[in-house]
Scaffold this motif. Structure first.
Motif, PDB file in Angstrom:
ATOM      1  N   PHE A  49       4.884  34.116 -14.452  1.00  0.00           N
ATOM      2  CA  PHE A  49       4.797  35.002 -13.298  1.00  0.00           C
ATOM      3  C   PHE A  49       3.389  35.535 -13.067  1.00  0.00           C
ATOM      4  O   PHE A  49       3.149  36.321 -12.143  1.00  0.00           O
ATOM      5  CB  PHE A  49       5.822  36.141 -13.380  1.00  0.00           C
ATOM      6  CG  PHE A  49       5.747  36.995 -14.615  1.00  0.00           C
ATOM      7  CD1 PHE A  49       4.812  38.016 -14.735  1.00  0.00           C
ATOM      8  CD2 PHE A  49       6.639  36.802 -15.655  1.00  0.00           C
ATOM      9  CE1 PHE A  49       4.767  38.817 -15.859  1.00  0.00           C
ATOM     10  CE2 PHE A  49       6.608  37.602 -16.778  1.00  0.00           C
ATOM     11  CZ  PHE A  49       5.665  38.612 -16.883  1.00  0.00           C
ATOM     12  N   VAL A  58      10.359  41.219 -11.886  1.00  0.00           N
ATOM     13  CA  VAL A  58      10.197  39.775 -11.690  1.00  0.00           C
ATOM     14  C   VAL A  58      11.586  39.157 -11.609  1.00  0.00           C
ATOM     15  O   VAL A  58      12.451  39.463 -12.426  1.00  0.00           O
ATOM     16  CB  VAL A  58       9.420  39.142 -12.871  1.00  0.00           C
ATOM     17  CG1 VAL A  58       9.344  37.638 -12.723  1.00  0.00           C
ATOM     18  CG2 VAL A  58       8.047  39.747 -12.995  1.00  0.00           C
ATOM     19  N   LYS A  60      13.509  35.310 -11.210  1.00  0.00           N
ATOM     20  CA  LYS A  60      13.375  33.852 -11.196  1.00  0.00           C
ATOM     21  C   LYS A  60      14.772  33.250 -11.187  1.00  0.00           C
ATOM     22  O   LYS A  60      15.624  33.610 -12.000  1.00  0.00           O
ATOM     23  CB  LYS A  60      12.583  33.362 -12.410  1.00  0.00           C
ATOM     24  CG  LYS A  60      12.569  31.856 -12.595  1.00  0.00           C
ATOM     25  CD  LYS A  60      11.917  31.131 -11.448  1.00  0.00           C
ATOM     26  CE  LYS A  60      11.866  29.634 -11.725  1.00  0.00           C
ATOM     27  NZ  LYS A  60      11.599  28.848 -10.554  1.00  0.00           N
ATOM     28  N   LEU A 133      10.457  33.405 -19.423  1.00  0.00           N
ATOM     29  CA  LEU A 133       9.577  34.070 -18.466  1.00  0.00           C
ATOM     30  C   LEU A 133       8.351  34.517 -19.242  1.00  0.00           C
ATOM     31  O   LEU A 133       8.478  35.047 -20.347  1.00  0.00           O
ATOM     32  CB  LEU A 133      10.240  35.321 -17.881  1.00  0.00           C
ATOM     33  CG  LEU A 133      11.469  35.156 -17.011  1.00  0.00           C
ATOM     34  CD1 LEU A 133      12.016  36.528 -16.632  1.00  0.00           C
ATOM     35  CD2 LEU A 133      11.154  34.386 -15.762  1.00  0.00           C
ATOM     36  N   GLY A 135       4.022  36.048 -18.774  1.00  0.00           N
ATOM     37  CA  GLY A 135       2.936  36.505 -17.924  1.00  0.00           C
ATOM     38  C   GLY A 135       2.301  37.738 -18.515  1.00  0.00           C
ATOM     39  O   GLY A 135       2.542  38.087 -19.675  1.00  0.00           O
TER      40      GLY A 135
END
Length: 147
Positions: A49, A58, A60, A133, A135
């Protein structure tokens, strides 16, 4: 002597039948395994992300298709931390049907590099799949310094 010959014959015949049964059951097991549901992701199992502000959420959607010959049943989906919430279809996914697993990550109180893992348990071989995930979450201080 006649009883001994009969016993040897019966044991030999029984061994032959058992070994034939094993080959048939192995063949059946392989055939069954080839028809098992398959959770085939349409995209990557990992989502980066990028860099976001702390407090952002976030989301997804991991899209997949059942590429097996039997219905795909997702038994459970767990996340590596309480800040990550998965939502998944509760009903069976028919062969060649598509569905998705939505993953939400709340970045509040989570500054810095992040890697969140979501484990999917289903009637597939292997029985679990992992989604990820990752980031960087900029904390309140980093955001204030950048302004």
């Amino acid at each position: 002597m006649k009883k001994i010959l009969i016993a040897v014959f019966v044991l030999g015949l029984g061994g032959t039948l058992v070994s034939c049964g094993e080959k048939d059951s192995q063949s059946s097991a392989n055939e069954f395994r080839d028809k098992m549901p398959v959770l085939a992701l349409q995209d990557s199992a990992s989502f980066d992300f990028g860099t976001i502000k702390e407090g952002d959420i976030v989301e997804k959607k991991f899209r997949f298709r059942n590429e097996g010959e039997f219905p795909l049943i997702i038994n459970n989906v767990t996340a590596s931390c309480g800040c990550t919430i998965p939502e998944w279809p509760r009903e069976p996914i028919a062969p060649n049907e598509e569905a998705s697993i939505l993953v939400r990550f709340n970045t509040k109180g989570k500054p810095g590099p992040q890697v969140k893992t979501v484990t999917v348990y289903a009637n597939t071989e292997p029985a679990l799949s992992e989604l990820r995930l990752q980031g960087i979450v900029q904390g309140g201080e980093a955001t204030a310094a950048a302004q």
